[in-house]
Design a protein around this motif. Structure first.
Motif, PDB file in Angstrom:
ATOM      1  N   ASN A  47       0.840  -1.193   0.000  1.00 52.84           N
ATOM      2  CA  ASN A  47       0.000   0.000   0.000  1.00 52.84           C
ATOM      3  C   ASN A  47       0.877   1.245   0.000  1.00 52.84           C
ATOM      4  OD1 ASN A  47      -2.125  -1.760   0.174  1.00 52.84           O
ATOM      5  ND2 ASN A  47      -2.609  -1.299   2.317  1.00 52.84           N
ATOM      6  N   CYS A  49       1.238   5.626  -1.830  1.00 52.06           N
ATOM      7  CA  CYS A  49       0.682   6.764  -2.555  1.00 52.06           C
ATOM      8  C   CYS A  49       1.840   7.483  -3.244  1.00 52.06           C
ATOM      9  CB  CYS A  49      -0.029   7.704  -1.576  1.00 52.06           C
ATOM     10  SG  CYS A  49      -0.792   9.163  -2.313  1.00 52.06           S
ATOM     11  N   GLU A 190      -0.338  19.916   4.013  1.00 53.47           N
ATOM     12  CA  GLU A 190      -1.670  19.390   3.693  1.00 53.47           C
ATOM     13  C   GLU A 190      -1.591  18.291   2.636  1.00 53.47           C
ATOM     14  OE1 GLU A 190      -4.340  19.980   5.332  1.00 53.47           O
ATOM     15  OE2 GLU A 190      -3.454  21.545   6.584  1.00 53.47           O
ATOM     16  N   LYS A 193      -0.431  15.205   4.462  1.00 50.59           N
ATOM     17  CA  LYS A 193      -1.501  14.704   5.331  1.00 50.59           C
ATOM     18  C   LYS A 193      -2.500  13.893   4.512  1.00 50.59           C
ATOM     19  CE  LYS A 193      -3.200  17.670   8.194  1.00 50.59           C
ATOM     20  NZ  LYS A 193      -4.003  18.816   8.733  1.00 50.59           N
ATOM     21  N   PHE A 194      -2.890  14.428   3.362  1.00 49.92           N
ATOM     22  CA  PHE A 194      -3.823  13.722   2.481  1.00 49.92           C
ATOM     23  C   PHE A 194      -3.167  12.471   1.898  1.00 49.92           C
ATOM     24  CE2 PHE A 194      -6.049  13.504  -1.773  1.00 49.92           C
ATOM     25  CZ  PHE A 194      -7.239  12.990  -1.269  1.00 49.92           C
ATOM     26  N   GLU A 196      -0.843  10.617   3.221  1.00 52.93           N
ATOM     27  CA  GLU A 196      -0.773   9.592   4.260  1.00 52.93           C
ATOM     28  C   GLU A 196      -2.107   8.867   4.376  1.00 52.93           C
ATOM     29  OE1 GLU A 196       0.358   7.014   7.104  1.00 52.93           O
ATOM     30  OE2 GLU A 196       1.678   8.319   5.924  1.00 52.93           O
ATOM     31  N   GLU A 197      -3.190   9.610   4.321  1.00 45.65           N
ATOM     32  CA  GLU A 197      -4.522   8.992   4.367  1.00 45.65           C
ATOM     33  C   GLU A 197      -4.732   8.063   3.169  1.00 45.65           C
ATOM     34  OE1 GLU A 197      -9.145  10.394   3.650  1.00 45.65           O
ATOM     35  OE2 GLU A 197      -7.694  11.863   4.422  1.00 45.65           O
ATOM     36  N   MET A 198      -4.390   8.544   1.973  1.00 45.44           N
ATOM     37  CA  MET A 198      -4.626   7.748   0.760  1.00 45.44           C
ATOM     38  C   MET A 198      -3.697   6.545   0.684  1.00 45.44           C
ATOM     39  SD  MET A 198      -7.217   9.111  -0.568  1.00 45.44           S
ATOM     40  CE  MET A 198      -7.244   8.014  -1.990  1.00 45.44           C
ATOM     41  N   SER A 199      -2.528   6.649   1.298  1.00 42.94           N
ATOM     42  CA  SER A 199      -1.570   5.536   1.246  1.00 42.94           C
ATOM     43  C   SER A 199      -2.049   4.329   2.030  1.00 42.94           C
ATOM     44  CB  SER A 199      -0.204   5.984   1.771  1.00 42.94           C
ATOM     45  OG  SER A 199      -0.228   6.167   3.179  1.00 42.94           O
ATOM     46  N   GLN A 200      -3.069   4.511   2.850  1.00 40.19           N
ATOM     47  CA  GLN A 200      -3.597   3.404   3.641  1.00 40.19           C
ATOM     48  C   GLN A 200      -4.656   2.603   2.877  1.00 40.19           C
ATOM     49  OE1 GLN A 200      -1.934   2.873   6.520  1.00 40.19           O
ATOM     50  NE2 GLN A 200      -0.798   4.668   5.794  1.00 40.19           N
ATOM     51  N   LYS A 201      -5.071   3.080   1.717  1.00 42.72           N
ATOM     52  CA  LYS A 201      -6.061   2.339   0.931  1.00 42.72           C
ATOM     53  C   LYS A 201      -5.444   1.037   0.428  1.00 42.72           C
ATOM     54  CE  LYS A 201      -8.654   6.005   1.315  1.00 42.72           C
ATOM     55  NZ  LYS A 201      -9.671   6.060   2.390  1.00 42.72           N
ATOM     56  N   TYR A 206      -7.936  -0.358  -4.800  1.00 44.37           N
ATOM     57  CA  TYR A 206      -7.916   0.999  -5.342  1.00 44.37           C
ATOM     58  C   TYR A 206      -7.648   0.973  -6.842  1.00 44.37           C
ATOM     59  CZ  TYR A 206      -6.760   5.942  -5.863  1.00 44.37           C
ATOM     60  OH  TYR A 206      -6.755   7.263  -6.269  1.00 44.37           O
TER      61      TYR A 206
END
Length: 238
Positions: A47, A49, A190, A193-194, A196-201, A206
């Protein structure tokens, strides 16, 4: 590599465009480096991004290296155009989330490059997003028009493409061309931050969903033998 650098910060790949003095323009050498980086990223399945950013304070990418291109033979120009299309197809189908961090001008091929990404975050105060091809008398190819169509707002695509209008970060947000805008001082924070969130998908899930939302891009990539179904072989769908 001479025009960009790939780094990895935990689960985030960071592709930094480092040829800002030349406005990060696109020529043969630059395309070769993009393809090499895409190959490297796709060798891994964890996983992750990808963030594409520029180290120049005013420029994300200002499109084609026209001075270089005008010196090429007609045959070489056609070959370059095909390779440019192939690079954009590869970018549009990369099997992980891709974020463009637009910290300055994204003109012509730079705006097209950003359109091939999944998400666009832009600085709020300065910088322009623009498809000036109608003013440059250089139309999109059919393939590149499909890349432009990946932007989520059809009205904005129509207006920018047929008028050559350049849009600020605020205008881009209003037109849904970008997903977020931030002051330049906080843009990097920012973006990551975004990211990091998307890298967890879940990467494979995806990638499958992205393919399903981009049927026309997939069909063109298949015709050019750029699409490998094994990258999207999700166990749930077998």
């Amino acid at each position: 590599m001479t025009t960009m650098m790939l780094d990895q910060q935990q689960s985030i790949y960071v592709l930094t465009l480092t040829n800002g003095d030349q406005e990060n323009v696109l020529n043969q050498d630059v395309l070769n480096e993009y393809i090499e980086i895409f190959d490297e990223i796709e060798r891994h399945s964890h996983n992750a991004c990808l963030v594409i950013q520029s180290d120049h304070p005013k420029t994300f990418c200002n499109g084609l290296d026209l001075a270089w291109l005008m010196q090429q033979s007609m045959q070489d120009k056609k070959a370059f155009t095909t390779q440019l299309e192939n690079m954009l197809l590869r970018l549009a189908l990369l099997n992980l989330p891709v974020i463009a961090a637009i910290n300055g001008n994204a003109y012509a091929g730079g705006a097209i490059l950003a359109s091939a990404c999944d998400f666009r975050l832009m600085r709020a105060d300065k910088g322009r997003f623009c498809f000036p091809e109608v003013k440059l008398t250089i139309p999109f190819t059919d393939c590149i028009a499909e890349i432009v169509q990946l932007l989520p707002n059809q009205h904005a695509i129509w207006e920018m493409s047929l008028t050559g209008k350049s849009m600020t970060g605020i205008e881009c947000l209003d037109a849904q061309v970008v997903h977020q805008i931030h002051p330049v001082e906080t843009l990097n924070t920012e973006v990551f931050k975004f990211a990091e969130e998307m890298s967890q998908k879940h990467r494979l899930t995806y990638a499958v969903i992205k393919r399903q939302l981009r049927h026309r891009i997939v069909e063109i990539a298949k015709q050019r033998q750029l699409y490998n179904p094994e990258k999207f072989a999700h166990p749930f769908m077998i």
